[in-house]
Design an enzyme around this catalytic site. Structure first.
Site, PDB file in Angstrom:
ATOM      1  CE  LYS A   2      -4.453   0.375   2.365  1.00 31.57           C
ATOM      2  NZ  LYS A   2      -5.062   0.470   3.634  1.00 31.57           N
TER       3      LYS A   2
HETATM    4  C1  E4P Z   1      -8.165   1.427   3.396  1.00 27.74           C
HETATM    5  O1  E4P Z   1      -7.400   0.446   2.951  1.00 27.74           O
HETATM    6  C2  E4P Z   1      -8.072   1.873   4.892  1.00 27.74           C
HETATM    7  O2  E4P Z   1      -7.350   0.908   5.627  1.00 27.74           O
HETATM    8  C3  E4P Z   1      -9.425   2.161   5.598  1.00 27.74           C
HETATM    9  O3  E4P Z   1     -10.355   1.693   4.713  1.00 27.74           O
HETATM   10  C4  E4P Z   1      -9.228   3.450   6.146  1.00 27.74           C
HETATM   11  O4  E4P Z   1     -10.791   3.737   6.858  1.00 27.74           O
HETATM   12  P1  E4P Z   1     -10.737   4.790   7.828  1.00 27.74           P
HETATM   13  O5  E4P Z   1     -11.107   5.941   7.028  1.00 27.74           O
HETATM   14  O6  E4P Z   1     -12.127   4.105   8.460  1.00 27.74           O
HETATM   15  O7  E4P Z   1      -9.835   5.014   8.755  1.00 27.74           O
END
Ligand code: E4P
Length: 213
Positions: free
Chosen positions: A83
């Site tokens: 990522k």
């Molecule tokens: C995506 O891969 C992220 O880990 C995640 O969905 C972020 O979500 P949040 O806005 O609830 O932190």
């Protein structure tokens, strides 16, 4: 639409994986920090549990640091997807990792244009954060829909992961929009499964049964 869990908690992942519908896992630095455990060990354990793409994020913000971390994470298991936040350096990292045959998930995406650049750079996945868009009073599902329309139009291989899911309606909306994947937190998966009419139905079936047998 494939279902990933957005979690770095082994027990949550194990519980959901046992139900047979889980296709992959996404983590992020906040989710891993919440566990307070060794990062690589957590990723290793998730890979041993779930047979699908497992996203692990780089922490460094500079090019060489990101590349080094990415290579170390990718060595943990062939299912690891790196990522990378969509920044100027992040796009360069996405491109160089793609050339090296390492899959990436372009994260922290808040516009279709960011998704187009990430896809052109070679990202295997793009992750629009629809909940965080809603948080600032814009329409996360509208952004997701626009992004899918654009990527489909140009037949990009890049898959869209609806991320930052906050409630069950986000999951339905992502499916309607044609999202390839939704990454869903543990609590929202639990909310989806539970329905008061299902519970009431089971109770009635059991009571009727007991009256006769
Ligand atoms: C995506 O891969 C992220 O880990 C995640 O969905 C972020 O979500 P949040 O806005 O609830 O932190």
């Amino acid at each position: 639409m494939r279902i990933f869990i957005d979690s770095a908690n082994i027990e949550e992942i194990r519980e959901i994986n046992a139900m047979g519908f889980l296709d992959g896992v996404t983590t992020n630095p906040s989710l891993v920090a919440k566990e307070g455990r060794d990062y690589h060990q957590v990723v290793k354990e998730i890979c041993a549990l779930v047979n699908g793409p497992i996203s692990a994020e780089v922490i460094s913000l500079e090019y060489q640091g990101m590349m080094n971390e990415a290579r170390q994470l990718a060595e943990i298991h062939p299912n690891v997807v790196i990522k990378v936040p969509v920044t100027e350096i992040g796009l360069r990292v996405i491109s160089d990792l793609a050339k090296a045959g390492i899959k990436t998930n372009a994260t922290l995406i808040f516009s279709s244009n960011q998704a187009i650049l990430a896809a052109r750079a070679g990202a295997a996945y793009v992750s629009p954060f629809i909940g965080r868009i809603d948080d600032i009073s814009y329409d996360g599902v509208a952004l997701l829909t626009e992004m899918i329309e654009i990527l489909d139009q140009y037949l990009f291989d890049t898959e869209v992961i609806a991320a930052s899911i906050r409630h069950p309606r986000h999951v339905t909306a992502a499916a309607r929009a044609g999202s390839h994947i939704a990454t869903v937190p543990f609590a929202v998966i639990k909310q989806i499964i539970k329905h008061p009419l299902t519970d009431a139905g089971i109770e009635k079936f059991m009571n009727d049964w007991k009256q006769v047998y």
